[in-house]
Design a protein around this motif. Sequence first.
Motif, PDB file in Angstrom:
ATOM      1  N   UNK A   1      12.484   3.376  -7.300  1.00 53.62           N
ATOM      2  CA  UNK A   1      13.204   4.227  -6.349  1.00 53.62           C
ATOM      3  C   UNK A   1      13.034   3.790  -4.907  1.00 53.62           C
ATOM      4  N   UNK A   2      11.882   3.184  -4.582  1.00 57.41           N
ATOM      5  CA  UNK A   2      11.649   2.747  -3.197  1.00 57.41           C
ATOM      6  C   UNK A   2      12.403   1.466  -2.850  1.00 57.41           C
ATOM      7  N   UNK A   3      13.100   0.879  -3.816  1.00 56.56           N
ATOM      8  CA  UNK A   3      13.957  -0.270  -3.502  1.00 56.56           C
ATOM      9  C   UNK A   3      15.336   0.172  -3.011  1.00 56.56           C
ATOM     10  N   UNK A   4      15.620   1.474  -3.133  1.00 54.45           N
ATOM     11  CA  UNK A   4      16.908   2.016  -2.671  1.00 54.45           C
ATOM     12  C   UNK A   4      18.080   1.241  -3.261  1.00 54.45           C
TER      13      UNK A   4
ATOM     14  N   UNK B   1       0.805  -1.220   0.000  1.00 55.34           N
ATOM     15  CA  UNK B   1       0.000   0.000   0.000  1.00 55.34           C
ATOM     16  C   UNK B   1       0.841   1.274   0.000  1.00 55.34           C
ATOM     17  N   UNK B   2       1.800   1.366   0.905  1.00 56.74           N
ATOM     18  CA  UNK B   2       2.585   2.592   1.029  1.00 56.74           C
ATOM     19  C   UNK B   2       3.375   2.889  -0.248  1.00 56.74           C
ATOM     20  N   UNK B   3       3.935   1.848  -0.863  1.00 55.56           N
ATOM     21  CA  UNK B   3       4.763   2.058  -2.046  1.00 55.56           C
ATOM     22  C   UNK B   3       3.906   2.402  -3.262  1.00 55.56           C
ATOM     23  N   UNK B   4       2.736   1.770  -3.366  1.00 56.41           N
ATOM     24  CA  UNK B   4       1.811   2.117  -4.439  1.00 56.41           C
ATOM     25  C   UNK B   4       1.449   3.591  -4.365  1.00 56.41           C
ATOM     26  N   UNK B   5       1.184   4.058  -3.165  1.00 56.93           N
ATOM     27  CA  UNK B   5       0.740   5.431  -3.017  1.00 56.93           C
ATOM     28  C   UNK B   5       1.871   6.449  -3.167  1.00 56.93           C
ATOM     29  N   UNK B   6       3.091   6.064  -2.798  1.00 57.40           N
ATOM     30  CA  UNK B   6       4.228   6.950  -3.066  1.00 57.40           C
ATOM     31  C   UNK B   6       4.360   7.164  -4.575  1.00 57.40           C
TER      32      UNK B   6
END
Length: 412
Positions: free
Chosen positions: A329-332, A41-46
Amino acid sequence: FSKVDLDDTKVRQPPSNMAGTPTTAAGVIAYAVTVTSCAKRELVMDGASVLKHSIHLNSFRAKKSRYDYEMIVFIHENATECVDIFSFLNYTVHIKPVPFPVESVRGGFQKWVRRAGCCGEKEWLKLYSYTLHQYPVVVHMDLDCLVLKPLDALFDAMILPQSSGRERISIMWNTIELPNPIDAFFTRDYGMIGVPGRKMPHQIGIQGGFLVVRPNQTVFEEYISIILEGNYTESSGWGGHQLGYGGYYGAGTIQGLAAYYYGHLHPEHSVELNRCIYNNMVDSPYPKPKNVGGSDEKTCLTMERECDDCRETSIDDIVTIHLTNCLKPWKCAVNRHLPSLCLRHHYEWYRIRSLVEAQWRGKDAVPLKKFEEIELSSISDISLGYCQRKSGKGIVYQPINFQHNMNKTLTS
């Protein structure tokens, strides 16, 4: 919350009294995304918030485009946990089933309909883009995309076919004259074929993360009819062995079917764009060494002897980007071993994320280092601090605090 499950058929009119704008927008473009699962959820919304803001920054409201925009999301009926945050982001939410009865699929595709691509039958929600009849043009993008420049040249070519400026559109094959009218723009994913010559360019899958289409109910119904007929095999693809629209990852999804639709059934009103300028994925135009065999490893996957290398495209020339090969990008996962353009793509994503959060705080954005000033070996620098090393956890991504912002909005 904002609009949910609209069946509005009224044509969207451009706003006429927007503060600080001296003229009226030329039209309202729908930018659509699809959500098949809300497990992350958080990553989808980012992704949804950063994509939307990149569109806003290149729109009529930001005085960068002649066109206004509206955000649309097709959410699968089993992924409704995402509705609240998409509503908070002011997307128009359409909760949708798969657009055809899966049990009615016939032929060879019956075996593959639930197994193709990343999301099986749910990926076909993208077809609902063709049903948004209240908009002149729909741009369907994946959540790991960004808009860096206005797409006015594409919109003008579709909405105002007699307008000048078509020469500004960077197309894949410069020997082809642009048709009139144009009903679709797209890019192809040449990297999926592996070896030059295994497929002719028109047989290669359309990249599913960026589709610009004219809504049309007849086109939507024709797609559904083809799917239900099921004339597909994993090795041969759509329409039979002699046509060759298959045999690569994604062939059993909209990527392969759209290639068949626009390459074989209706080739007269669609245009393949230059994939280095539109939907840039920083992909190599050459086969991987292990796939080359006896062929020349410098023969392009497009079958050209010389071709554009999207890894070397100037960021100043790119209109939209797609963070696939460069990783999300959220995989850093940014590091100095990635192509420099990948690092720049990540930096742009984090930069726009910082603007989103500044806007929500009601404050001016904090001045940032220019990309040229950043230490490329520092993940903290490239990510603007959103990726940090934490003891015992490695590098950790810090999602946007949506719940805090939602609560603040709802109680104010």
